[in-house]
Design a protein around this motif. Sequence first.
Motif, short mmCIF file in Angstrom:
data_model
loop_
_atom_site.label_atom_id
_atom_site.label_comp_id
_atom_site.label_asym_id
_atom_site.label_seq_id
_atom_site.Cartn_x
_atom_site.Cartn_y
_atom_site.Cartn_z
N LEU A 25 119.74 14.26 47.59
CA LEU A 25 120.91 14.98 47.08
C LEU A 25 122.13 14.65 47.95
O LEU A 25 122.02 14.55 49.17
N TYR A 341 114.89 23.03 40.03
CA TYR A 341 114.57 21.71 40.60
C TYR A 341 113.55 21.85 41.73
O TYR A 341 112.60 21.06 41.82
N LEU A 356 115.36 13.56 39.94
CA LEU A 356 116.81 13.35 39.98
C LEU A 356 117.19 12.19 39.08
O LEU A 356 116.40 11.24 38.91
N GLU A 360 121.62 10.87 41.31
CA GLU A 360 121.03 11.80 42.29
C GLU A 360 121.37 13.26 41.99
O GLU A 360 121.58 14.07 42.88
N PRO A 362 120.01 16.80 39.72
CA PRO A 362 118.83 17.36 39.07
C PRO A 362 119.10 17.72 37.61
O PRO A 362 119.09 18.88 37.21
#
Length: 475
Positions: A25, A341, A356, A360, A362
């Motif tokens: 993330l 997520y 993802l 990147e 969710p």
Amino acid sequence: MYMSLWKTMTRREDPSVYQDKDGHLKRTLTTKDFIGLGVGTIVSTSIFTLPGEIAAVHAGPAVALSFLLAAVVAGLVAFAYAEMSAAMPFAGSAYSWINVVFGEFFGWVAGWALLAEYIIAVAFVGSGFSGNFRPLLASWGLKLPAALSNPMGTNGGIVDLCSALVILFVAALVARGVSGAAKVENIMVALKVLAILTFVFVAATAVKASNLTPFIPEYKMTPNGAFGGWQGIYAGVSGIFLSYIGFDSIAANSAEAKNPGKTMPRGILGSLAIAVVLFVAVSLVMVGAVHYTHLNTSEPVGMVLRMAGHPVIAAVVQAIAVIGMFTALLGMTLAGSRLIYSFGRDGLLPKFLGKLDKHENPTNSLVTLTIVTVVIGAFFPFAFLAQLVSAGTLIAFMFVSLGIYGLRKREGKDIPVPDFKMPFYPVMPALAFVASLVVFWGLGVDAKLYALAWFVLGLLIYLFYGKNHSYLNDK
């Protein structure tokens, strides 16, 4: 058999695994972004309605004390959240933390409790947005038919179109990336705070000392519960606490924070401090300008301004109140999608939810949250479930407060020593737990029953799906 089940339920995730999984993330959010998200979620629709309702039904002019006491409880828990998010900046907030500290099942219970908050809050605010936006459309000559204005089975409704569209629009904004969503949130929060300050300064010119006397009315029982005295103030705390719980939505995005050790505590505590000042200021001015017996209305802010001779300002502030609902939707959608997520990431819900996309983000969990909230908000009347929001969140707050004791034992070992620590340890975590329990006890019987039903549903999902598909089975 029972020992084997207990061992499964109490197995703990290695924090380094979460660090690795969430490392994909993007860390783009700053302190300013988190304060914007926090204020946008905490200072939502309720600041324009709740002070008047609680004053009229429970506390009288002492509604400001109810807000202060609720803030003390929220503040105690916020310190625990600040240390947890600084030490473990993972997606999923309380779910991930408790999973690491107490074990998988207890993390699931805390996360499942928070999920009720996010799903129902998004759907509830979407419905509230629709209820305030449709009159604006009508004033411009655009009136939707009843079939497209109300949930199925309510006043001739089939679908609440405005609710569905605003939830979809917010989801599309979040899907473009958390950084862009945060920028939009910051702009809208600035507008909302400006509108609140405008109300405070304009309505303050109409304040009369007689409206504030007696500040704490004499206690009596009414069909709505306790009114007046400290009993009424306490009843007000339980009703008001829903307003303050939004700071936990900040922590759910800690995996996307720049320098989380400093950013997260500042964002959580800073947004709560701003919210307290705004809530208390609005409460005092509102009950000072108009006697509390007249404030049990769906739009007390607008009524106060009109009675003070400022109808134009009233219209502008009420229009910006709609923007306030949008900011709450944005914050809760971000937090809810990150929580779902994290469930998928760990295998406790279908694993595609923890994937993802190429940017990147969710997206799978976001789409799932959006579908569920659109169906609830657009097709079903659900106001009776609103109490589940407070009940579920208070359960998570109690877990996080006690979790500080387990966290301290591991800081400097498998968990880094955070830049921020909850002060007055070991007393303050216990105070936070007890204070949350007291507020929970003050909720209505229906809220506790709905919380129990939600817990049983979560227990069944864990026993028949989660524990069998958990990634911890591979260890």
